[in-house]
Design a protein around this motif. Sequence first.
Motif, mmCIF file in Angstrom:
data_model
loop_
_atom_site.group_PDB
_atom_site.id
_atom_site.type_symbol
_atom_site.label_atom_id
_atom_site.label_comp_id
_atom_site.label_asym_id
_atom_site.label_seq_id
_atom_site.Cartn_x
_atom_site.Cartn_y
_atom_site.Cartn_z
ATOM 1 N N ARG A 122 -28.122 1.305 -16.686
ATOM 2 C CA ARG A 122 -27.710 -0.072 -16.988
ATOM 3 C C ARG A 122 -27.005 -0.074 -18.341
ATOM 4 O O ARG A 122 -27.377 0.678 -19.251
ATOM 5 C CB ARG A 122 -28.913 -1.008 -16.980
ATOM 6 C CG ARG A 122 -29.617 -1.050 -15.610
ATOM 7 C CD ARG A 122 -30.562 -2.209 -15.490
ATOM 8 N NE ARG A 122 -31.328 -2.152 -14.256
ATOM 9 C CZ ARG A 122 -30.897 -2.608 -13.068
ATOM 10 N NH1 ARG A 122 -29.711 -3.170 -12.981
ATOM 11 N NH2 ARG A 122 -31.652 -2.518 -11.993
ATOM 12 N N PRO A 125 -23.417 -5.647 -21.499
ATOM 13 C CA PRO A 125 -22.528 -6.555 -20.768
ATOM 14 C C PRO A 125 -21.112 -6.520 -21.320
ATOM 15 O O PRO A 125 -20.884 -6.194 -22.490
ATOM 16 C CB PRO A 125 -23.180 -7.926 -20.969
ATOM 17 C CG PRO A 125 -23.999 -7.785 -22.205
ATOM 18 C CD PRO A 125 -24.466 -6.364 -22.251
ATOM 19 N N ARG A 126 -20.154 -6.848 -20.472
ATOM 20 C CA ARG A 126 -18.749 -6.844 -20.880
ATOM 21 C C ARG A 126 -18.510 -7.787 -22.053
ATOM 22 O O ARG A 126 -17.675 -7.518 -22.921
ATOM 23 C CB ARG A 126 -17.863 -7.248 -19.695
ATOM 24 C CG ARG A 126 -17.665 -6.165 -18.662
ATOM 25 C CD ARG A 126 -16.806 -6.627 -17.512
ATOM 26 N NE ARG A 126 -15.499 -7.115 -17.941
ATOM 27 C CZ ARG A 126 -14.546 -7.514 -17.105
ATOM 28 N NH1 ARG A 126 -14.756 -7.491 -15.806
ATOM 29 N NH2 ARG A 126 -13.396 -7.934 -17.565
ATOM 30 N N SER A 275 -25.457 -5.069 -17.684
ATOM 31 C CA SER A 275 -24.489 -4.846 -16.626
ATOM 32 C C SER A 275 -24.634 -3.430 -16.076
ATOM 33 O O SER A 275 -25.483 -2.657 -16.533
ATOM 34 C CB SER A 275 -23.056 -5.048 -17.158
ATOM 35 O OG SER A 275 -22.844 -6.371 -17.591
ATOM 36 N N THR A 276 -23.810 -3.106 -15.104
ATOM 37 C CA THR A 276 -23.681 -1.741 -14.615
ATOM 38 C C THR A 276 -22.210 -1.374 -14.683
ATOM 39 O O THR A 276 -21.344 -2.236 -14.938
ATOM 40 C CB THR A 276 -24.165 -1.601 -13.163
ATOM 41 O OG1 THR A 276 -23.237 -2.273 -12.284
ATOM 42 C CG2 THR A 276 -25.549 -2.210 -12.995
ATOM 43 N N ASP A 279 -19.711 -3.462 -12.761
ATOM 44 C CA ASP A 279 -19.235 -4.738 -13.314
ATOM 45 C C ASP A 279 -17.957 -4.560 -14.137
ATOM 46 O O ASP A 279 -17.248 -5.534 -14.399
ATOM 47 C CB ASP A 279 -20.313 -5.363 -14.197
ATOM 48 C CG ASP A 279 -21.570 -5.703 -13.421
ATOM 49 O OD1 ASP A 279 -21.454 -6.330 -12.356
ATOM 50 O OD2 ASP A 279 -22.671 -5.328 -13.869
ATOM 51 N N TYR A 280 -17.676 -3.344 -14.559
ATOM 52 C CA TYR A 280 -16.488 -3.065 -15.368
ATOM 53 C C TYR A 280 -15.297 -2.617 -14.529
ATOM 54 O O TYR A 280 -14.170 -2.588 -15.025
ATOM 55 C CB TYR A 280 -16.794 -1.954 -16.388
ATOM 56 C CG TYR A 280 -17.625 -2.398 -17.568
ATOM 57 C CD1 TYR A 280 -17.029 -2.788 -18.765
ATOM 58 C CD2 TYR A 280 -19.018 -2.417 -17.493
ATOM 59 C CE1 TYR A 280 -17.787 -3.171 -19.850
ATOM 60 C CE2 TYR A 280 -19.789 -2.802 -18.578
ATOM 61 C CZ TYR A 280 -19.169 -3.181 -19.750
ATOM 62 O OH TYR A 280 -19.920 -3.576 -20.831
#
Length: 356
Positions: A122, A125-126, A275-276, A279-280
Amino acid sequence: MSTIQNQSLFNPTIDLASDSRWGKLYGSSSGLLFNQLLKSQQQLLLIVTADTASANRLLEELHFYRSDSELPLLNFPEWETLPYDRFSPHQDIVAERLETLYQLPQLSRGVLVIPVSTLMHRLSPRSFIDSSSLIMRVGEQVDLELMRIELEQHGYSFVHQVMEYGEFTVRGSLIDLYPTGSKLPYRIELFDDEIESIRTFDPENQRSIERVEQIYMLPAREFPLNKEGIKQFRQQFRDLFEGDPQKFPLYRDVTNGLAPAGIEYYLPLFFDGVSTLFDYLPQKTILFTLDGVDSAIDTFQQEVHERYELAQYQEERPPLKPHQLFLPADEIFGHLKRLPRHQVAHFEIPDSVSGS
């Protein structure tokens, strides 16, 4: 699922809408295949390997065969630590990871190579990557003391001489800093409180090289150690672990603005949500998996749980649960199934498997 074993590697075609298996890719021919696909496809190629050694070997092959140096060839390296280790990754590794995370959402073409164990982590987050980036321009006014505080809050370390990523120093009207993801460090010269010039310099001999008009700086850590990040960490730590938090050295260090070794395995505590890598990824991404990825997922999950059991005996350093730090096997398989998956094998695929 179609099976492809005798197609020319110099003019490969691929059905992006359905799964496929590519067999008989002996030696370095998989590197040649991906290089040719990179030329013809207008998407990001996500290539997942079973381990770091396979990822490094494939990257060497891609560099060897690559003819268009303008197309991005990205690596998202592992931390080179074991799950729940009390060691932190080297700053060079963190810099490459953050640079890749910054570039990924904007890519329309290119290649990303990643070991599946790293894909299971994990991540920040972006929004953290975007909000923690800094731009400095010639002619801009700066408050030197506030700038120093801001750099430290973004993970940069004050040193006597800048040599590595994430370092900075101040000598009179000169500021030297080595931004994450930059090929060279920068020397900023001030006239009073205004940036008069920005130049790259060689960290070995400290000589200036080239003048630039602005620099873009990514954070030096994968988590925030500013006032908000510390507050978030303290609150979530108290919610998760019973007893007086002050008895935990890790909690006291973060409270005092320090980053103790191995703090990366508490990364989720610095954010409202994590995020993972999925997600990017840009919307149009083609997934390839190499030999042994499925079994490597189960192996890594078992390793994580074994390391978690051992970590629970460290009373002064209570571990987060595995699912808080890593994607469980069923979740990672679910992500892989959402994308058309093209499996690449170095061996011949038997007819019985081909027809399945």
